[in-house]
Motif scaffolding. Structure first.
Motif, mmCIF file in Angstrom:
data_model
loop_
_atom_site.group_PDB
_atom_site.id
_atom_site.type_symbol
_atom_site.label_atom_id
_atom_site.label_comp_id
_atom_site.label_asym_id
_atom_site.label_seq_id
_atom_site.Cartn_x
_atom_site.Cartn_y
_atom_site.Cartn_z
ATOM 1 N N SER B 151 0.827 -1.214 0.000
ATOM 2 C CA SER B 151 0.000 0.000 0.000
ATOM 3 C C SER B 151 0.858 1.259 0.000
ATOM 4 N N ILE B 152 2.120 1.124 0.418
ATOM 5 C CA ILE B 152 2.998 2.287 0.472
ATOM 6 C C ILE B 152 3.135 2.948 -0.910
ATOM 7 N N TYR B 153 3.122 2.153 -1.982
ATOM 8 C CA TYR B 153 3.241 2.726 -3.317
ATOM 9 C C TYR B 153 2.059 3.647 -3.625
ATOM 10 N N VAL B 156 2.451 6.882 -1.623
ATOM 11 C CA VAL B 156 3.412 7.763 -2.281
ATOM 12 C C VAL B 156 2.763 8.374 -3.526
ATOM 13 N N LYS B 170 1.568 4.210 -14.433
ATOM 14 C CA LYS B 170 2.854 4.582 -13.843
ATOM 15 C C LYS B 170 3.118 3.968 -12.479
ATOM 16 N N VAL B 171 2.085 3.406 -11.862
ATOM 17 C CA VAL B 171 2.297 2.801 -10.544
ATOM 18 C C VAL B 171 1.884 1.327 -10.545
ATOM 19 N N PRO B 174 3.790 -0.961 -13.532
ATOM 20 C CA PRO B 174 5.198 -1.286 -13.267
ATOM 21 C C PRO B 174 5.406 -2.060 -11.965
ATOM 22 N N ALA B 175 4.523 -1.840 -10.977
ATOM 23 C CA ALA B 175 4.691 -2.548 -9.703
ATOM 24 C C ALA B 175 4.482 -4.048 -9.864
ATOM 25 N N PRO B 248 16.368 -3.451 -16.979
ATOM 26 C CA PRO B 248 16.738 -2.737 -15.752
ATOM 27 C C PRO B 248 15.548 -2.323 -14.879
ATOM 28 N N ASN B 249 14.409 -1.968 -15.518
ATOM 29 C CA ASN B 249 13.296 -1.513 -14.678
ATOM 30 C C ASN B 249 12.426 -2.660 -14.181
ATOM 31 N N ARG B 251 14.351 -5.679 -13.149
ATOM 32 C CA ARG B 251 15.359 -6.412 -12.375
ATOM 33 C C ARG B 251 15.085 -6.380 -10.860
ATOM 34 N N TRP B 252 14.548 -5.257 -10.362
ATOM 35 C CA TRP B 252 14.295 -5.100 -8.929
ATOM 36 C C TRP B 252 13.410 -6.210 -8.376
ATOM 37 N N ASP B 255 15.938 -9.115 -7.753
ATOM 38 C CA ASP B 255 17.180 -8.933 -7.006
ATOM 39 C C ASP B 255 16.967 -8.741 -5.518
#
Lengths: 267, 256
Positions: B151-153, B156, B170-171, B174-175, B248-249, B251-252, B255
């Motif tokens: 929920s933090i996303y 923000v 945008k949220v 991608p999340a 790269p966007n 990978r998180w 990782d």
């Protein structure tokens, strides 16, 4: 750009909140002055996070009203950055109202300089250390048109030394970009070192049991007499100070909240 | 050190595969199983060569890839938006989860009679079967992923004025992108597995059809050679899709 930040206003008027049958906040009233740094400390589970959620507008209180003026942004304990965006893209979120590309780029560069993270523009948050991530979060919250920063234990996920360094960092950043700050923490040291005023909250349902004003200039050393005096006062208010002549001891877990908030002054 | 590891990463699976082939070879060599029940690796290799030379293999691969791709694209194209929507609407999610799960547990084999009845012959019944197999797991995994975004996303996002479509693109999107890619890999795997069953009906070509045709002609060597091709192609496609996780966007998501 610093002067117009001081129009912000934040006031709690008789706010109470309960989750179902469970009362969490009880008749809280306080005002945060423009440019002031207010720290809220209290035992865990006393409703600090509920209070912040109300302040940020995320939660509607059961009763009472919140008055605020200005853009409010929250800095979280951790994971508040969007992991799919680079550092630069994350900070740019704070600059969304700045549509002029040139101005946007300029302000972004300034922010990177401010947090000393030049060269990390295209890194992703998971590639940074905890301290660096918090610096990015603070930069994002400071960016553009923000007026009020709510900080929800922003350094508590960091190791002790990084935490100490981040306090200096925050004082330095706020000296350059003045903001009104409400800082929630369980770290008494942190509150004493950073705040202009400290509100000590009681156990649930939370009321402000004590308010301390700390007038000493910032940045303050941890060993600054004013900081130590403030820590002593806060600790004894929380019943965690055994040797100050107070009858309450660290073993006494049952402190009844003073319904009339007292006021102590240190300088 | 790192180089050494990547070398053994490559070497160990190879040893296992060679060992497997050796066991297969020995079982056939010592006639532990009669030849008409299990063709030897040599028979299979000869059969593959035969199919390649006759041009049938290339044709079958293209036919199967085409059907699987269409079925997969349809199930992803409909399943991803539907899953995203369901993930954000708790009431609809509550209402639809049982029926989605119900269909998820229906084997595509069960749909074969209807596939023939509704879509007759050609590519369509096979595509339908692949779609039925891949769509439901896709919707469910994406729906679950969206519903469990921290929920933090959203807090923000609220602070920084993301609303409506922008919040979605945008949220939210991608999340869950890492999970979408995982869901796509799983669904593609299912689609590829279903191809053998799907091509049992109304097809005149394709890798699955090849196996049935070989069975009818009692050519188990050909059947095995088609199995090998199906397995290898499945592996290759998964490797291809797994390349997406290196973006790269995204990978998180892997990782942390």
């Amino acid at each position: 750009m610093t002067d117009n930040k001081l129009k912000s206003r934040l006031a709690f008027n008789n706010i109470s909140h309960s989750y179902g049958e469970l009362p969490v906040l009880q008749n809280l009233s306080f005002t945060v002055n423009p440019g002031e740094f207010v720290a809220l400390v209290g035992p865990s589970g006393c409703g600090k996070t509920t209070l912040l959620n109300i302040l940020s507008g995320y939660l509607k209180p059961t009763s009472g009203t919140l008055e605020h003026q200005g853009v409010i942004r929250t800095v979280y304990q951790s994971d508040g950055l969007f992991p799919w965006l680079t550092v630069s893209e994350n900070i740019s979120m704070g600059l969304r109202p700045v549509t002029n590309t040139e101005e946007h780029g300029k302000q972004l560069r300034e922010l990177f300089e401010l947090i000393h993270l030049q060269g990390f523009e295209n890194h992703y948050p998971h590639e940074l250390s905890g301290g660096m991530r918090q610096r990015v979060e603070i930069a994002r919250a400071l960016a553009g048109d923000s007026d009020i920063l709510l900080m929800d234990e922003p350094f508590s996920a960091l190791d002790y030394q990084t935490r100490l360094r981040m306090r200096w960092e925050l004082v330095r950043l706020l000296a350059q970009r003045k903001r009104t700050v409400v800082f929630v923490t369980h770290d008494i040291e942190e509150a004493a070192q950073l705040a202009d005023r400290v509100f000590v909250l009681s156990k649930r349902p939370a009321v402000i049991s004590r308010e301390f004003v700390i007038n000493s200039a910032k940045p303050r050393n941890l060993t600054d007499p004013a900081v130590i005096a403030a820590m002593k006062a806060i600790l004894s208010q929380l019943g965690l100070q055994a040797w100050d002549g107070d009858t309450r001891t660290i073993f006494d877990d049952n402190i009844s909240p003073d319904t009339k908030p007292g006021k102590g002054e240190m300088s | 050190m790192k180089q050494q590891r990547s070398k053994s990463n490559f070497l160990l699976p190879l040893i296992v595969i060679l060992g497997f082939l050796l066991v297969w070879y020995l079982v056939c060599f010592f006639k532990m199983v009669p030849a008409y029940q299990l063709p030897s690796p040599g028979d299979a290799a000869r059969s593959i060569k035969e199919e390649i030379l006759a041009g049938r293999l290339a044709n079958d691969i293209i036919a199967s890839l085409w059907r699987v791709t269409i079925g997969f694209v349809l199930s992803a194209g409909l399943g991803i938006p539907f899953g995203l929507w369901l993930g954000q609407h708790a009431r609809s999610r509550q209402a639809l989860t049982p029926i989605l799960n119900f269909f998820r547990f229906l084997s595509p084999l069960a749909w074969i009679p209807f596939a023939i009845l509704w879509f007759h012959i050609g590519d369509k019944p096979a595509i339908f079967l692949i779609f039925m197999a891949a769509f439901f797991p896709m919707v469910i995994s994406i729906m679950t992923a969206v519903a469990s975004i921290p929920s933090i996303y959203f807090r923000v996002a609220r602070d920084y004025n993301y609303k409506g479509t922008e919040l979605l693109t945008k949220v939210t999107f991608p999340a869950v992108l890492p999970q979408i890619i995982t869901a796509m890999r799983v669904s593609y795997g299912i689609a590829w597995v279903v191809i053998v069953a799907a091509e049992m009906v109304g097809c005149q070509d394709g890798l699955g059809y090849g196996i049935w045709d070989a069975r009818n002609g009692l050519r188990l060597d050909t059947a095995i050679s088609y199995m090998v091709v199906i397995g290898l192609l499945g592996l290759a496609m998964d490797r291809l899709l797994s390349q997406l996780t290196k973006l790269p966007n995204i990978r998180w998501g892997y990782d942390r």
